[in-house]
Scaffold this motif. Structure first.
Motif, PDB file in Angstrom:
ATOM      1  N   TRP A 114       0.856  -1.182   0.000  1.00  0.00           N
ATOM      2  CA  TRP A 114       0.000   0.000   0.000  1.00  0.00           C
ATOM      3  C   TRP A 114       0.899   1.241   0.000  1.00  0.00           C
ATOM      4  O   TRP A 114       1.901   1.293   0.688  1.00  0.00           O
ATOM      5  N   ARG A 115       0.503   2.255  -0.765  1.00  0.00           N
ATOM      6  CA  ARG A 115       1.260   3.492  -0.845  1.00  0.00           C
ATOM      7  C   ARG A 115       0.405   4.648  -0.353  1.00  0.00           C
ATOM      8  O   ARG A 115      -0.764   4.771  -0.713  1.00  0.00           O
ATOM      9  N   ASP A 116       1.007   5.507   0.448  1.00  0.00           N
ATOM     10  CA  ASP A 116       0.340   6.676   1.017  1.00  0.00           C
ATOM     11  C   ASP A 116       0.360   7.794  -0.021  1.00  0.00           C
ATOM     12  O   ASP A 116       1.428   8.291  -0.393  1.00  0.00           O
ATOM     13  N   VAL A 117      -0.809   8.206  -0.494  1.00  0.00           N
ATOM     14  CA  VAL A 117      -0.917   9.241  -1.532  1.00  0.00           C
ATOM     15  C   VAL A 117      -0.229  10.526  -1.090  1.00  0.00           C
ATOM     16  O   VAL A 117       0.410  11.212  -1.890  1.00  0.00           O
ATOM     17  N   TRP A 118      -0.333  10.864   0.186  1.00  0.00           N
ATOM     18  CA  TRP A 118       0.266  12.083   0.735  1.00  0.00           C
ATOM     19  C   TRP A 118       1.747  12.168   0.371  1.00  0.00           C
ATOM     20  O   TRP A 118       2.266  13.225   0.073  1.00  0.00           O
ATOM     21  N   CYS A 119       2.421  11.023   0.390  1.00  0.00           N
ATOM     22  CA  CYS A 119       3.858  10.970   0.136  1.00  0.00           C
ATOM     23  C   CYS A 119       4.200  10.908  -1.343  1.00  0.00           C
ATOM     24  O   CYS A 119       5.366  11.071  -1.715  1.00  0.00           O
ATOM     25  N   GLU A 120       3.215  10.681  -2.208  1.00  0.00           N
ATOM     26  CA  GLU A 120       3.472  10.499  -3.640  1.00  0.00           C
ATOM     27  C   GLU A 120       3.128  11.690  -4.509  1.00  0.00           C
ATOM     28  O   GLU A 120       3.689  11.846  -5.575  1.00  0.00           O
ATOM     29  N   HIS A 124      -3.240   0.739  -3.971  1.00  0.00           N
ATOM     30  CA  HIS A 124      -2.542  -0.518  -4.253  1.00  0.00           C
ATOM     31  C   HIS A 124      -2.772  -0.867  -5.714  1.00  0.00           C
ATOM     32  O   HIS A 124      -3.906  -0.870  -6.192  1.00  0.00           O
ATOM     33  N   ASP A 125      -1.692  -1.164  -6.437  1.00  0.00           N
ATOM     34  CA  ASP A 125      -1.781  -1.512  -7.852  1.00  0.00           C
ATOM     35  C   ASP A 125      -2.486  -2.853  -8.040  1.00  0.00           C
ATOM     36  O   ASP A 125      -2.546  -3.666  -7.126  1.00  0.00           O
ATOM     37  N   SER A 126      -3.003  -3.072  -9.241  1.00  0.00           N
ATOM     38  CA  SER A 126      -3.569  -4.370  -9.607  1.00  0.00           C
ATOM     39  C   SER A 126      -2.510  -5.148 -10.394  1.00  0.00           C
ATOM     40  O   SER A 126      -1.389  -4.665 -10.594  1.00  0.00           O
ATOM     41  N   THR A 127      -2.867  -6.309 -10.881  1.00  0.00           N
ATOM     42  CA  THR A 127      -1.912  -7.118 -11.625  1.00  0.00           C
ATOM     43  C   THR A 127      -1.568  -6.497 -12.981  1.00  0.00           C
ATOM     44  O   THR A 127      -0.449  -6.630 -13.454  1.00  0.00           O
ATOM     45  N   SER A 128      -2.509  -5.797 -13.604  1.00  0.00           N
ATOM     46  CA  SER A 128      -2.247  -5.243 -14.938  1.00  0.00           C
ATOM     47  C   SER A 128      -2.136  -3.723 -14.968  1.00  0.00           C
ATOM     48  O   SER A 128      -1.791  -3.164 -16.007  1.00  0.00           O
ATOM     49  N   SER A 129      -2.448  -3.055 -13.865  1.00  0.00           N
ATOM     50  CA  SER A 129      -2.445  -1.589 -13.858  1.00  0.00           C
ATOM     51  C   SER A 129      -1.735  -1.048 -12.620  1.00  0.00           C
ATOM     52  O   SER A 129      -1.670  -1.703 -11.590  1.00  0.00           O
ATOM     53  N   VAL A 130      -1.247   0.167 -12.769  1.00  0.00           N
ATOM     54  CA  VAL A 130      -0.687   0.887 -11.629  1.00  0.00           C
ATOM     55  C   VAL A 130      -1.569   2.107 -11.378  1.00  0.00           C
ATOM     56  O   VAL A 130      -2.219   2.608 -12.288  1.00  0.00           O
ATOM     57  N   VAL A 131      -1.593   2.540 -10.149  1.00  0.00           N
ATOM     58  CA  VAL A 131      -2.363   3.730  -9.809  1.00  0.00           C
ATOM     59  C   VAL A 131      -1.371   4.859  -9.540  1.00  0.00           C
ATOM     60  O   VAL A 131      -0.380   4.680  -8.836  1.00  0.00           O
ATOM     61  N   GLU A 132      -1.639   5.997 -10.161  1.00  0.00           N
ATOM     62  CA  GLU A 132      -0.768   7.153 -10.051  1.00  0.00           C
ATOM     63  C   GLU A 132      -1.484   8.234  -9.240  1.00  0.00           C
ATOM     64  O   GLU A 132      -2.636   8.568  -9.517  1.00  0.00           O
ATOM     65  N   SER A 133      -0.803   8.771  -8.255  1.00  0.00           N
ATOM     66  CA  SER A 133      -1.350   9.857  -7.441  1.00  0.00           C
ATOM     67  C   SER A 133      -1.099  11.167  -8.164  1.00  0.00           C
ATOM     68  O   SER A 133       0.046  11.534  -8.416  1.00  0.00           O
ATOM     69  N   VAL A 134      -2.175  11.858  -8.518  1.00  0.00           N
ATOM     70  CA  VAL A 134      -2.069  13.061  -9.339  1.00  0.00           C
ATOM     71  C   VAL A 134      -2.159  14.324  -8.496  1.00  0.00           C
ATOM     72  O   VAL A 134      -1.344  15.236  -8.623  1.00  0.00           O
ATOM     73  N   ARG A 135      -3.143  14.395  -7.628  1.00  0.00           N
ATOM     74  CA  ARG A 135      -3.367  15.623  -6.860  1.00  0.00           C
ATOM     75  C   ARG A 135      -4.008  15.290  -5.527  1.00  0.00           C
ATOM     76  O   ARG A 135      -4.802  14.364  -5.426  1.00  0.00           O
ATOM     77  N   MET A 136      -3.674  16.085  -4.517  1.00  0.00           N
ATOM     78  CA  MET A 136      -4.300  15.956  -3.204  1.00  0.00           C
ATOM     79  C   MET A 136      -4.362  17.342  -2.595  1.00  0.00           C
ATOM     80  O   MET A 136      -3.407  18.109  -2.665  1.00  0.00           O
TER      81      MET A 136
END
Length: 183
Positions: free
Chosen positions: A107-113, A144-156
């Motif tokens: 798991w990745r913290d969006v705040w940090c990305e 958390h990414d899936s097997t075929s995709s990554v999630v990118e944090s754009v804005r917070m």
């Protein structure tokens, strides 16, 4: 918009998920170890799994122990989601270092990305106690990414003009984007 929440709840507050088009499936799971009827609400829609949580609050040993067990339960919530991107958001009530089990499971913290988040953010807290000089970053969004995709944090961003008298927490607006994994 379609709003989902747990139908039976023990407290005067509960988790809510609002989706513009509705959900393919929704579920609510109560934590086994809670003094306050804390639970996690899950909504699945179009390759995404949204999980809204309110973990145990408080700094006493029993409350920390309950929260630790709840975080352990959340750590592996991405498993069994198939090819869905997972977003885990809510009031975690975590103190510094208590989210280590989540990070260990990917798991990745969006705040940090989010680019420039820490430098340009208006404050380092999402919760402020009204009667004491105490604040913390208890509200978080993990991805958390899936097997075929990554999630990118754009804005917070925090929405300062909303929280006011309604809550001792600042609402957060988060924008994430799904991208195919590079082959």
């Amino acid at each position: 918009w379609k709003v989902f929440r747990k139908t039976n709840h023990d407290e005067d507050y509960f988790n809510v998920v609002a989706l513009r088009e509705g959900a393919d499936e929704t579920k609510s799971y109560g934590f086994k170890c809670t003094n306050n009827g804390r639970h996690i609400l899950i909504a699945r829609r179009c390759g995404w799994t949204f999980m809204n949580v309110h973990a145990e609050s408080g700094g006493h040993r029993a409350e920390r122990d309950h929260r630790e067990k709840q975080i352990q339960q959340m750590c592996r919530m991405h498993e069994g989601q198939g090819d869905r991107i997972c977003v885990l958001a809510g009031d975690f009530n975590v103190r510094q270092g208590e989210d280590t089990p989540l990070r260990s499971e990917g798991w990745r913290d969006v705040w940090c990305e989010v680019p420039g988040m820490n430098a340009s953010h208006s404050g380092s807290w999402t919760y402020h106690h009204r009667h004491r000089d105490h604040s913390g970053r208890y509200d978080r969004v993990y991805v958390h990414d899936s097997t075929s995709s990554v999630v990118e944090s754009v804005r917070m961003e925090d929405i300062d003009n909303v929280w006011g008298d309604l809550s001792d927490h600042k609402p957060l607006r988060v924008v994430v984007r799904r991208k195919p994994r590079a082959s």
